[in-house]
Design a protein around this motif. Structure first.
Motif, PDB file in Angstrom:
ATOM      1  N   GLN A   1       0.811  -1.213   0.000  1.00 34.81           N
ATOM      2  CA  GLN A   1       0.000   0.000   0.000  1.00 34.81           C
ATOM      3  C   GLN A   1       0.842   1.261   0.000  1.00 34.81           C
ATOM      4  O   GLN A   1       0.359   2.321  -0.399  1.00 34.81           O
ATOM      5  N   ASP A   2       2.092   1.168   0.468  1.00 30.96           N
ATOM      6  CA  ASP A   2       2.937   2.357   0.462  1.00 30.96           C
ATOM      7  C   ASP A   2       3.476   2.686  -0.919  1.00 30.96           C
ATOM      8  O   ASP A   2       4.071   3.747  -1.125  1.00 30.96           O
ATOM      9  N   SER A   3       3.273   1.787  -1.883  1.00 33.23           N
ATOM     10  CA  SER A   3       3.673   1.996  -3.282  1.00 33.23           C
ATOM     11  C   SER A   3       5.173   2.159  -3.461  1.00 33.23           C
ATOM     12  O   SER A   3       5.621   2.596  -4.519  1.00 33.23           O
ATOM     13  N   THR A   4       5.954   1.810  -2.451  1.00 29.66           N
ATOM     14  CA  THR A   4       7.406   1.952  -2.557  1.00 29.66           C
ATOM     15  C   THR A   4       8.151   0.653  -2.279  1.00 29.66           C
ATOM     16  O   THR A   4       9.278   0.491  -2.747  1.00 29.66           O
ATOM     17  N   THR A   5       7.556  -0.256  -1.569  1.00 33.72           N
ATOM     18  CA  THR A   5       8.225  -1.494  -1.178  1.00 33.72           C
ATOM     19  C   THR A   5       7.654  -2.662  -1.958  1.00 33.72           C
ATOM     20  O   THR A   5       6.434  -2.866  -1.970  1.00 33.72           O
ATOM     21  N   GLY A   6       8.528  -3.422  -2.631  1.00 33.75           N
ATOM     22  CA  GLY A   6       8.074  -4.598  -3.352  1.00 33.75           C
ATOM     23  C   GLY A   6       7.664  -5.710  -2.405  1.00 33.75           C
ATOM     24  O   GLY A   6       8.216  -5.869  -1.316  1.00 33.75           O
ATOM     25  N   VAL A   7       6.684  -6.494  -2.824  1.00 27.65           N
ATOM     26  CA  VAL A   7       6.179  -7.600  -2.005  1.00 27.65           C
ATOM     27  C   VAL A   7       6.721  -8.904  -2.587  1.00 27.65           C
ATOM     28  O   VAL A   7       6.376  -9.275  -3.709  1.00 27.65           O
TER      29      VAL A   7
ATOM     30  N   PRO B   1      -4.565  -8.242 -22.167  1.00 28.47           N
ATOM     31  CA  PRO B   1      -5.197  -7.627 -23.346  1.00 28.47           C
ATOM     32  C   PRO B   1      -4.619  -8.206 -24.639  1.00 28.47           C
ATOM     33  O   PRO B   1      -3.558  -8.815 -24.658  1.00 28.47           O
ATOM     34  N   SER B   2      -5.327  -7.982 -25.715  1.00 36.53           N
ATOM     35  CA  SER B   2      -4.929  -8.540 -27.011  1.00 36.53           C
ATOM     36  C   SER B   2      -4.472  -7.476 -27.997  1.00 36.53           C
ATOM     37  O   SER B   2      -4.309  -7.755 -29.166  1.00 36.53           O
ATOM     38  N   ASN B   3      -4.284  -6.269 -27.557  1.00 37.22           N
ATOM     39  CA  ASN B   3      -3.929  -5.199 -28.491  1.00 37.22           C
ATOM     40  C   ASN B   3      -2.719  -4.393 -28.027  1.00 37.22           C
ATOM     41  O   ASN B   3      -2.557  -3.238 -28.393  1.00 37.22           O
ATOM     42  N   ARG B   4      -1.855  -5.020 -27.205  1.00 39.98           N
ATOM     43  CA  ARG B   4      -0.707  -4.281 -26.675  1.00 39.98           C
ATOM     44  C   ARG B   4       0.630  -4.925 -27.013  1.00 39.98           C
ATOM     45  O   ARG B   4       1.633  -4.659 -26.370  1.00 39.98           O
ATOM     46  N   GLY B   5       0.640  -5.781 -27.990  1.00 40.36           N
ATOM     47  CA  GLY B   5       1.887  -6.359 -28.440  1.00 40.36           C
ATOM     48  C   GLY B   5       2.279  -7.621 -27.701  1.00 40.36           C
ATOM     49  O   GLY B   5       1.482  -8.210 -26.956  1.00 40.36           O
ATOM     50  N   GLU B   6       3.523  -8.038 -27.929  1.00 35.23           N
ATOM     51  CA  GLU B   6       4.000  -9.303 -27.388  1.00 35.23           C
ATOM     52  C   GLU B   6       4.603  -9.164 -25.993  1.00 35.23           C
ATOM     53  O   GLU B   6       4.918 -10.171 -25.367  1.00 35.23           O
ATOM     54  N   ASN B   7       4.814  -7.966 -25.517  1.00 33.74           N
ATOM     55  CA  ASN B   7       5.392  -7.740 -24.184  1.00 33.74           C
ATOM     56  C   ASN B   7       4.543  -6.712 -23.434  1.00 33.74           C
ATOM     57  O   ASN B   7       4.264  -5.631 -23.963  1.00 33.74           O
ATOM     58  N   ILE B   8       4.150  -7.087 -22.238  1.00 33.68           N
ATOM     59  CA  ILE B   8       3.317  -6.209 -21.409  1.00 33.68           C
ATOM     60  C   ILE B   8       3.962  -6.113 -20.030  1.00 33.68           C
ATOM     61  O   ILE B   8       4.340  -7.130 -19.430  1.00 33.68           O
ATOM     62  N   THR B   9       4.072  -4.906 -19.531  1.00 29.43           N
ATOM     63  CA  THR B   9       4.605  -4.654 -18.185  1.00 29.43           C
ATOM     64  C   THR B   9       3.588  -3.843 -17.403  1.00 29.43           C
ATOM     65  O   THR B   9       3.123  -2.807 -17.880  1.00 29.43           O
ATOM     66  N   GLU B  10       3.243  -4.323 -16.209  1.00 32.03           N
ATOM     67  CA  GLU B  10       2.223  -3.662 -15.393  1.00 32.03           C
ATOM     68  C   GLU B  10       2.777  -3.410 -13.994  1.00 32.03           C
ATOM     69  O   GLU B  10       3.765  -4.012 -13.571  1.00 32.03           O
ATOM     70  N   PHE B  11       2.081  -2.535 -13.276  1.00 29.50           N
ATOM     71  CA  PHE B  11       2.418  -2.152 -11.904  1.00 29.50           C
ATOM     72  C   PHE B  11       1.194  -2.425 -11.037  1.00 29.50           C
ATOM     73  O   PHE B  11       0.116  -1.873 -11.286  1.00 29.50           O
ATOM     74  N   PHE B  12       1.342  -3.300 -10.030  1.00 29.90           N
ATOM     75  CA  PHE B  12       0.211  -3.711  -9.205  1.00 29.90           C
ATOM     76  C   PHE B  12       0.450  -3.288  -7.754  1.00 29.90           C
ATOM     77  O   PHE B  12       1.524  -3.514  -7.195  1.00 29.90           O
ATOM     78  N   GLU B  13      -0.568  -2.683  -7.163  1.00 28.17           N
ATOM     79  CA  GLU B  13      -0.518  -2.263  -5.761  1.00 28.17           C
ATOM     80  C   GLU B  13      -1.520  -3.088  -4.968  1.00 28.17           C
ATOM     81  O   GLU B  13      -2.729  -3.008  -5.201  1.00 28.17           O
ATOM     82  N   LEU B  14      -1.023  -3.892  -4.058  1.00 26.94           N
ATOM     83  CA  LEU B  14      -1.882  -4.759  -3.255  1.00 26.94           C
ATOM     84  C   LEU B  14      -2.514  -3.985  -2.105  1.00 26.94           C
ATOM     85  O   LEU B  14      -1.876  -3.123  -1.504  1.00 26.94           O
TER      86      LEU B  14
END
Length: 228
Positions: A54-60, A107-120
């Motif tokens: 939740q602090d958006s700075t520390t990886g889980v 998704p099917s329209n963003r190419g062969e590589n997708i990178t996302e950022f998830f906040e638990l």
């Protein structure tokens, strides 16, 4: 992979035909390479991302990222990073103990590589109130209280008798309060006795009665030297 073999001879092919053959070779090679990046009609997507709290700075670390229907997945590393192959339209579950689950559809329209950022988000579970009651109903509890038999008064009278209390006072050690009171009394008595038997010279000097006695002694001649 479909292999295309092209034989070129200087006597049969002219320069413009060479260009045409080269373009056809590149087209079929690219088409064949693209076919390798698909499973059926779905394209393979390299799905990567970072999972933080939740602090958006520390990886889980240790977060489970998996596709339930396909039975494949991975876990995030020490810094919350992960990467895994998926297909277009896959439903990816991101879960960790103590956090709410996240559902992500590739998704099917963003190419062969997708990178996302998830906040638990922290998963807070409120349990229902539980009342610990030894009786099944309130009525049974009241009946048990009314039927309760207390011990005889003679037992308490025996323990609180005058002789028993006096014997306890003689044998039991003093507590902290009594020890403090004894210490204060000793200090007071010591200071009082010192004042009575060892008067302070300053207090005597300022005492008017002492001055009056001194004047009387001078008039009487107490301080004159006696003639031999």
């Amino acid at each position: 992979m479909n292999k295309i073999k092209v034989i070129l001879t200087n006597s049969t092919l002219k320069p413009y035909k060479l260009v045409a053959v080269a373009l056809m070779f590149c087209f079929f090679t690219a088409k064949d390479a693209k076919a390798q990046r698909k499973v059926g009609n779905k394209q393979i997507v390299q799905f990567s991302g970072v999972v933080v709290g939740q602090d958006s700075t520390t990886g889980v670390p240790g977060v489970h990222i998996y596709v339930p229907k396909a039975g494949r997945g991975t876990t995030s590393n020490l810094y919350g990073y992960f990467s895994m192959p998926t297909l277009e339209g896959d439903s990816v579950i991101i879960s960790a103990i103590g956090f709410e689950k996240i559902l992500y559809v590739v998704p099917s329209n963003r190419g062969e590589n997708i990178t996302e950022f998830f906040e638990l988000q922290t998963d807070t579970t409120y349990l229902e109130e539980v009342e610990i009651f030894p009786y099944p109903t309130e009525k049974d509890f009241k009946e048990a209280v009314l039927a309760l038999r207390l011990p005889s008064d003679n037992i308490s009278q025996d323990n609180l008798g005058a002789e028993v209390l006096a014997r306890m006072a003689e044998t039991l050690p003093i507590d902290g309060g009594e020890a403090y009171n004894n210490f204060v009394n000793q200090q007071f008595n010591t200071a009082h006795n010192r004042y009575l038997y060892n008067p302070n010279p300053i207090s005597t000097f300022l005492n008017p009665f002492a001055w009056a006695e001194l004047i009387k002694s001078i008039k009487r001649g107490d301080f004159k030297k006696k003639k031999k």
